[in-house]
Scaffold this active site. Structure first.
Site, PDB file in Angstrom:
ATOM      1  N   ASP A 138      -2.721   3.354 -10.504  1.00 30.14           N
ATOM      2  CA  ASP A 138      -3.470   4.083  -9.468  1.00 30.14           C
ATOM      3  C   ASP A 138      -2.525   4.950  -8.641  1.00 30.14           C
ATOM      4  O   ASP A 138      -2.869   6.072  -8.282  1.00 30.14           O
ATOM      5  CB  ASP A 138      -4.222   3.114  -8.551  1.00 30.14           C
ATOM      6  CG  ASP A 138      -4.824   3.861  -7.366  1.00 30.14           C
ATOM      7  OD1 ASP A 138      -5.718   4.699  -7.604  1.00 30.14           O
ATOM      8  OD2 ASP A 138      -4.376   3.658  -6.226  1.00 30.14           O
ATOM      9  N   LYS A 170      -7.317  -1.617  -6.331  1.00 28.47           N
ATOM     10  CA  LYS A 170      -6.356  -2.176  -5.371  1.00 28.47           C
ATOM     11  C   LYS A 170      -6.952  -3.393  -4.671  1.00 28.47           C
ATOM     12  O   LYS A 170      -6.309  -4.424  -4.532  1.00 28.47           O
ATOM     13  CB  LYS A 170      -5.969  -1.106  -4.342  1.00 28.47           C
ATOM     14  CG  LYS A 170      -5.073  -0.029  -4.959  1.00 28.47           C
ATOM     15  CD  LYS A 170      -4.730   1.061  -3.980  1.00 28.47           C
ATOM     16  CE  LYS A 170      -5.892   1.959  -3.686  1.00 28.47           C
ATOM     17  NZ  LYS A 170      -5.682   3.379  -3.656  1.00 28.47           N
ATOM     18  N   HIS A 208     -12.555  -2.878   3.489  1.00 27.47           N
ATOM     19  CA  HIS A 208     -11.947  -1.562   3.236  1.00 27.47           C
ATOM     20  C   HIS A 208     -12.775  -0.496   3.944  1.00 27.47           C
ATOM     21  O   HIS A 208     -14.008  -0.505   3.856  1.00 27.47           O
ATOM     22  CB  HIS A 208     -11.915  -1.265   1.734  1.00 27.47           C
ATOM     23  CG  HIS A 208     -11.428   0.121   1.445  1.00 27.47           C
ATOM     24  ND1 HIS A 208     -10.085   0.439   1.394  1.00 27.47           N
ATOM     25  CD2 HIS A 208     -12.096   1.277   1.238  1.00 27.47           C
ATOM     26  CE1 HIS A 208      -9.948   1.729   1.174  1.00 27.47           C
ATOM     27  NE2 HIS A 208     -11.158   2.267   1.070  1.00 27.47           N
ATOM     28  N   ARG A 260      -4.070  13.280  -9.046  1.00 29.78           N
ATOM     29  CA  ARG A 260      -5.380  13.813  -8.613  1.00 29.78           C
ATOM     30  C   ARG A 260      -5.234  14.679  -7.380  1.00 29.78           C
ATOM     31  O   ARG A 260      -5.900  15.709  -7.235  1.00 29.78           O
ATOM     32  CB  ARG A 260      -6.338  12.650  -8.300  1.00 29.78           C
ATOM     33  CG  ARG A 260      -6.866  11.954  -9.537  1.00 29.78           C
ATOM     34  CD  ARG A 260      -7.527  10.635  -9.178  1.00 29.78           C
ATOM     35  NE  ARG A 260      -8.582  10.800  -8.201  1.00 29.78           N
ATOM     36  CZ  ARG A 260      -8.905   9.885  -7.279  1.00 29.78           C
ATOM     37  NH1 ARG A 260      -8.277   8.733  -7.215  1.00 29.78           N
ATOM     38  NH2 ARG A 260      -9.881  10.125  -6.441  1.00 29.78           N
ATOM     39  N   SER A 265     -10.193   3.813  -7.945  1.00 31.76           N
ATOM     40  CA  SER A 265      -8.934   3.826  -7.204  1.00 31.76           C
ATOM     41  C   SER A 265      -8.965   2.800  -6.062  1.00 31.76           C
ATOM     42  O   SER A 265      -8.008   2.042  -5.865  1.00 31.76           O
ATOM     43  CB  SER A 265      -8.707   5.243  -6.663  1.00 31.76           C
ATOM     44  OG  SER A 265      -7.661   5.266  -5.741  1.00 31.76           O
TER      45      SER A 265
HETATM   46  N1  URA Z   1      -8.615   6.142  -1.192  1.00 34.94           N
HETATM   47  C1  URA Z   1      -8.064   5.690  -2.343  1.00 34.94           C
HETATM   48  O1  URA Z   1      -7.356   4.700  -2.363  1.00 34.94           O
HETATM   49  N2  URA Z   1      -8.342   6.363  -3.478  1.00 34.94           N
HETATM   50  C2  URA Z   1      -9.119   7.456  -3.518  1.00 34.94           C
HETATM   51  O2  URA Z   1      -9.328   7.996  -4.567  1.00 34.94           O
HETATM   52  C3  URA Z   1      -9.682   7.926  -2.303  1.00 34.94           C
HETATM   53  C4  URA Z   1      -9.413   7.232  -1.150  1.00 34.94           C
END
Ligand code: URA
Length: 434
Positions: free
Chosen positions: A163, A189, A84, A170, A185
């Site tokens: 999320d 995932k 990621h 958010r 967050s």
């Molecule tokens: N990427 C995400 O998936 N979530 C966040 O809060 C910030 C960046």
């Protein structure tokens, strides 16, 4: 007996640590629609100010995972490893890394996002390939992973749905820049992909979410801790995002740069050096090499042999690419250097803003992007220049974009008379011994 949601908000407001069960029931009730947005946003804002301890962050991550379903990767014979990136300008490593890791024997179920604001999104880039589908059913995804070893797809409805709802909230309530909330967050995932290991590329600098090293370290360590708590080994690279990565920024132009690299083989460019480093770490997490150096050799060989391009082409076609050429902008303009010297600096943020203005990025989630615009052949920091030498090629939709785009490009590049010190690409790594 159930407590009213405001008690949880009040306890966090007053600096009390929340229990795992309290966090879980709040998040799951929000997901079911039993807690309204105003109470959820109040809790997010208190978390932003008060922070969370590692146990609370893990509980938040687990609760968000529990709101959906995890990918059942148990049928796959390969180690399941992903990467990621926290996002940056010209960051296209995923397009090479997923097929490279697959060519080296790993399975990579890469769930990626779209660009928002200045940083580009892997899905947007891939959608430049005519026919490419970013939505696969779970069965299609698992079948592709078994056959090709990699897939790059969007987040499904079933994956951590809390999320998706929370992130949108958010975004409009000023609650994005909180390390506990970002950690949960991202990790909910990624950990829903059924991984055996995860490599993080945390970007720091002008073109990144994290502008300061201390914040990048804190985010990396927070994600590593959650991985450890939830039984998934995680390591992180903190890399430079003061300058764009590679020679192109946009969508189709970035895909083209990756295809060129995969077809031409290894070269000591920042794009390949970073991709190879991340790939080697994925192999290390999978136990497929003894050292980082050995992992890098394996990646080099895979690229050199053509196996990475073969995998990438197979993945693109499996996901619907019909083999047609990438879209081209109607106007391609070389911008000459006004002076001789060395490239002292290239401002990633300014380059990102230029591509956004051309239509290559989105300001709002629902915006359409122009896949063909952007820039290619971008000069690199410390490169020597002659007067008139090309600084970059602008890919424009309309003639009336030319003069502003040229001015913005020139403003992003600083040319000086002395060769600058080389800039550091990978500042440090965290989480595993190398
Ligand atoms: N990427 C995400 O998936 N979530 C966040 O809060 C910030 C960046």
């Amino acid at each position: 007996m159930e407590h009213p949601p405001q008690w949880t908000i009040e306890r966090k407001r007053d600096g009390t640590t929340l229990s795992a069960e309290e966090i879980r029931s709040f998040i799951l009730a929000y997901h079911r629609g039993e807690i309204p947005d105003y109470q959820m946003s109040a809790l997010c804002m208190t978390i932003l100010w008060r922070g969370m301890n590692p146990e609370e962050v893990s509980a938040l991550t687990s609760a968000m995972m529990e709101s959906g379903q995890c990918l059942d990767s148990s049928s796959l014979s390969q180690p399941v490893i992903d990467k990621h990136s926290s996002g940056g300008i010209g960051d296209k490593t995923s397009l090479i890394l997923a097929p490279m890791a697959a060519a080296c024997g790993l399975a990579v179920p890469m769930i990626s996002g779209r660009g928002l604001g200045l940083t580009g999104g892997t899905l947007d880039k891939l959608e430049s390939l005519p026919g490419y589908r970013t939505r696969l059913s779970e069965q299609e995804l698992l079948a592709q992973l078994a056959k090709e070893g990699c897939a790059i797809v969007g987040q499904s409805e079933q994956l951590a749905p809390a999320d998706r709802k929370l992130y949108a909230l958010r975004d409009v309530t000023g609650c994005v820049p909180s390390i506990p909330l970002i950690t949960a967050s991202i990790m909910c995932k990624k950990l829903s992909e059924g991984l055996h290991g995860l490599v993080l590329d945390v970007k720091v600098g002008r073109g990144a979410f994290m502008k300061h090293m201390e914040d990048a370290r804190e985010l990396a360590d927070s994600m590593i801790r959650v991985g450890r708590e939830l039984n998934t080994p995680v390591c992180a690279v903190i890399s430079n995002m003061d300058h764009p990565l590679g020679h192109s920024v946009g969508n189709a132009v970035e895909v083209q740069e990756c295809i060129d690299l995969m077809q031409q083989g290894p070269s000591e460019t920042p794009l390949w050096i970073l991709t190879r480093d991340l790939g080697a770490r994925m192999l290390q997490l999978a136990g497929r090499c003894q050292s980082l150096q050995e992992g890098q050799c394996i990646c080099n060989q895979a690229l050199q042999s053509g196996a990475v391009w073969a995998k990438a082409e197979a993945m693109f076609r499996a996901q619907g690419w019909n083999g047609e050429a990438l879209p081209q902008a109607p106007l391609q303009v070389d911008i000459p250097s006004p002076q001789a010297g060395w490239v002292q600096d290239l401002d990633a943020e300014k380059i990102g803003r230029l591509v956004l203005l051309l239509g290559g990025g989105r300001r709002q989630v629902e915006d359409q992007i122009d896949h063909a615009v952007g820039l290619s052949r971008l000069c690199q920091v410390a490169e020597p220049l002659e007067t008139g030498q090309t600084l970059a090629t602008l890919h424009l939709r309309r003639e009336d974009q030319r003069s502003e785009a040229t001015a913005l490009l020139l403003d992003a590049i600083h040319i000086g008379e002395q060769a600058p010190d080389p800039s550091t690409l990978i500042y440090e790594t965290r989480g595993i011994e190398t």
